[in-house]
Scaffold this active site. Structure first.
Site, PDB file in Angstrom:
ATOM      1  N   ASP A 145      34.877 -28.980 -19.166  1.00  0.00           N
ATOM      2  CA  ASP A 145      34.889 -28.812 -17.842  1.00  0.00           C
ATOM      3  C   ASP A 145      36.608 -28.883 -17.591  1.00  0.00           C
ATOM      4  O   ASP A 145      36.840 -28.839 -16.510  1.00  0.00           O
ATOM      5  CB  ASP A 145      34.124 -30.336 -17.737  1.00  0.00           C
ATOM      6  CG  ASP A 145      33.196 -30.495 -17.279  1.00  0.00           C
ATOM      7  OD1 ASP A 145      32.252 -29.694 -17.769  1.00  0.00           O
ATOM      8  OD2 ASP A 145      32.294 -31.337 -17.791  1.00  0.00           O
ATOM      9  N   GLY A 190      29.738 -28.407 -15.168  1.00  0.00           N
ATOM     10  CA  GLY A 190      31.258 -28.667 -14.081  1.00  0.00           C
ATOM     11  C   GLY A 190      30.380 -29.953 -13.266  1.00  0.00           C
ATOM     12  O   GLY A 190      30.162 -29.438 -11.643  1.00  0.00           O
ATOM     13  N   LEU A 300      23.796 -22.115 -22.754  1.00  0.00           N
ATOM     14  CA  LEU A 300      24.050 -20.863 -23.689  1.00  0.00           C
ATOM     15  C   LEU A 300      26.365 -21.493 -23.594  1.00  0.00           C
ATOM     16  O   LEU A 300      26.574 -20.550 -24.275  1.00  0.00           O
ATOM     17  CB  LEU A 300      23.066 -19.730 -23.034  1.00  0.00           C
ATOM     18  CG  LEU A 300      22.517 -19.584 -22.749  1.00  0.00           C
ATOM     19  CD1 LEU A 300      21.746 -18.512 -21.934  1.00  0.00           C
ATOM     20  CD2 LEU A 300      21.820 -19.751 -24.602  1.00  0.00           C
TER      21      LEU A 300
HETATM   22  O1  F6P Z   1      30.243 -33.050 -21.173  1.00  0.00           O
HETATM   23  C1  F6P Z   1      30.104 -31.728 -20.764  1.00  0.00           C
HETATM   24  C2  F6P Z   1      28.930 -31.047 -19.958  1.00  0.00           C
HETATM   25  O2  F6P Z   1      29.161 -30.219 -20.701  1.00  0.00           O
HETATM   26  C3  F6P Z   1      29.202 -31.176 -18.441  1.00  0.00           C
HETATM   27  O3  F6P Z   1      29.397 -30.008 -18.453  1.00  0.00           O
HETATM   28  C4  F6P Z   1      28.040 -31.235 -17.829  1.00  0.00           C
HETATM   29  O4  F6P Z   1      27.804 -31.712 -17.109  1.00  0.00           O
HETATM   30  C5  F6P Z   1      27.679 -31.743 -19.215  1.00  0.00           C
HETATM   31  O5  F6P Z   1      28.036 -32.229 -20.371  1.00  0.00           O
HETATM   32  C6  F6P Z   1      25.910 -32.094 -19.701  1.00  0.00           C
HETATM   33  O6  F6P Z   1      25.673 -33.425 -20.236  1.00  0.00           O
HETATM   34  P1  F6P Z   1      24.021 -33.372 -21.450  1.00  0.00           P
HETATM   35  O7  F6P Z   1      25.128 -32.546 -22.597  1.00  0.00           O
HETATM   36  O8  F6P Z   1      24.540 -34.978 -21.334  1.00  0.00           O
HETATM   37  O9  F6P Z   1      23.732 -33.090 -20.235  1.00  0.00           O
END
Ligand code: F6P
Length: 418
Positions: A145, A190, A300
């Protein structure tokens, strides 16, 4: 500063990246070579592993196998999304962590993650300082992010950015092949910061990019969006859009939540996003009658080790190494970040220390001056910032044409005799 002799423990937490293991390896390798550090332990699933006495002995791994971590995506030690309570309200977890520190004589604590992980690292650091237990706590940054405060950029961002820009260029070519028209909508991760989505602009700089790019930094207006898509489609018979999963309306409601009103929340209260590309694709199909595809890059983009930036890999390794070197030299309560220069086409990057108090839970957004006046594209400021970060091709080993990722033995750690 007196020498501090004892064990080190490292954990990974939050969403992974394709280079998070390069950072962890930088720390583990350096710690294993360090005479002050008696043992190096890995937490299985971050802080949850420490709380459950679930540690592995990194010294028992074969060094050549361990070295493959540098090119292996996605938290080799396992991850978690576990929020430590405010210690003024509930000390239970902290007391357990202190017990574990004493049991294994842990004097070095390294935590590899993003905003929420820096919150964990910061809370543990402050608790141990208050309770007079000498342990050096260091944050090792990671987040695709790219939203950690202070540092120029975060390990993991550049590789995901490179994947996104490459994918947008590839999709650009695919989505324009037919004589009939097509609208394509790509969704990037993000939640609150649009850095990843902005990376699509690198494809634009190559003349094969998106017509519209929407970041969470700007309120999203469905009507304006629809009108723009219709206008571009009418003129070109194609329209390629890249959106951040975190785009929201003027009231702050995520557009992704229009489709999924009961979206799950994680331990930090973050809404589970995703599904936006499909939602917008359906909506635009209804509005235009055109052929529309929604593509969610989803996991991905954060595990695409095959497309990682070697600059990112090297910097990630350097951040882990610097965390250990600084801790052994006496530093504590800091996160390692980067200070960079980009002058006359020359990029330099050095590690720099930031206070954990400042980085924990502060999100860094894409500067508004890099977003165009119509709020649907990026300007040269962003390209100049991002381009140096994605340089260099991964040195990932391949066997039979496929990547050779690490296989850790994960030997359970045994505490030293009291
Ligand atoms: O931590 C960063 C991130 O990749 C974010 O961009 C995204 O919203 C989130 O993690 C997704 O998280 P999870 O893997 O818990 O679904």
């Amino acid at each position: 500063m007196s020498k501090l002799i004892g064990a080190a423990v490292i954990g990974q937490s939050g969403g992974p990246s394709s280079v998070i293991n390069a950072s962890a390896y930088g720390a583990i390798k350096t710690a294993l070579e360090c005479e002050e550090i008696t043992n190096v332990y890995g937490m299985c699933n971050g802080i949850v592993g420490l709380l459950n006495d679930n540690l592995i002995d990194m010294g028992k791994e074969d060094p050549d196998e361990l070295a493959l971590m540098k090119y292996t995506p996605s938290s080799a030690l396992g991850s978690c999304r576990y929020k430590l309570a405010d210690p003024d309200v509930d000390e239970t977890d902290y007391i357990k962590i202190l017990e574990m520190f004493k049991k294994y004589n842990i004097r070095y604590f390294f935590y590899n993650g993003g905003n929420d992980s820096m919150d964990t690292c910061n809370k543990i650091s402050k608790f141990m300082l208050r309770n007079g237990y000498e342990v050096r706590c260091m944050g090792i940054p990671k987040t695709i992010d790219n939203d950690l405060a202070g540092t120029d950029h975060c390990p993991g961002f550049a590789s995901a950015a490179k994947f996104i820009a490459t994918s947008v260029m590839e999709v650009y070519r695919d989505s324009t092949v037919y004589d009939t028209g097509m609208i394509t909508i790509i969704e990037c991760m993000g939640r609150h910061a649009g850095w990843l989505t902005a990376a699509a602009a690198l494809a634009n700089a190559c003349g094969q990019g998106a017509d519209l790019i929407y970041l969470p930094e700007i309120d999203f207006d469905m009507d304006k969006f629809t009108a723009k898509v219709k206008e571009i489609y009418a003129a070109k018979k194609k329209c390629l859009v890249v959106v951040s999963e975190g785009i929201h309306d003027k009231d702050g409601t995520f557009i992704a939540e229009y489709a999924n009103k009961n979206a799950a929340k994680d331990a930090f209260g973050h809404t589970q996003l995703g599904g936006l590309a499909a939602y917008l694709a359906n909506y635009i199909k209804e509005q235009t009658g055109a052929k529309v595809r929604g593509i969610e890059l989803s996991l991905l983009q954060r595990c695409a080790a095959h497309c990682a930036s070697q600059t990112d890999i090297d910097e990630s390794f350097a951040s882990g190494k610097a965390a250990v070197e600084n801790a052994v030299a006496g530093v504590t309560d800091k996160m390692v970040g980067f200070e960079c220069t980009r002058e006359n086409g020359k990029y330099t990057c050095n590690t720099k220390l930031f206070d954990l108090t400042i980085v924990a839970n502060t999100e860094k957004k894409v500067p508004l001056e890099w977003i165009n006046d119509t709020g649907d594209g990026l300007n040269q400021g962003f390209i100049d910032y991002c381009l140096p970060l994605i340089q260099g091709e991964t040195q990932l080993t391949k066997v039979n044409g496929l990547p050779r990722f690490v296989n850790l033995k994960k030997v359970k750690a045994v505490a030293p005799e009291a």
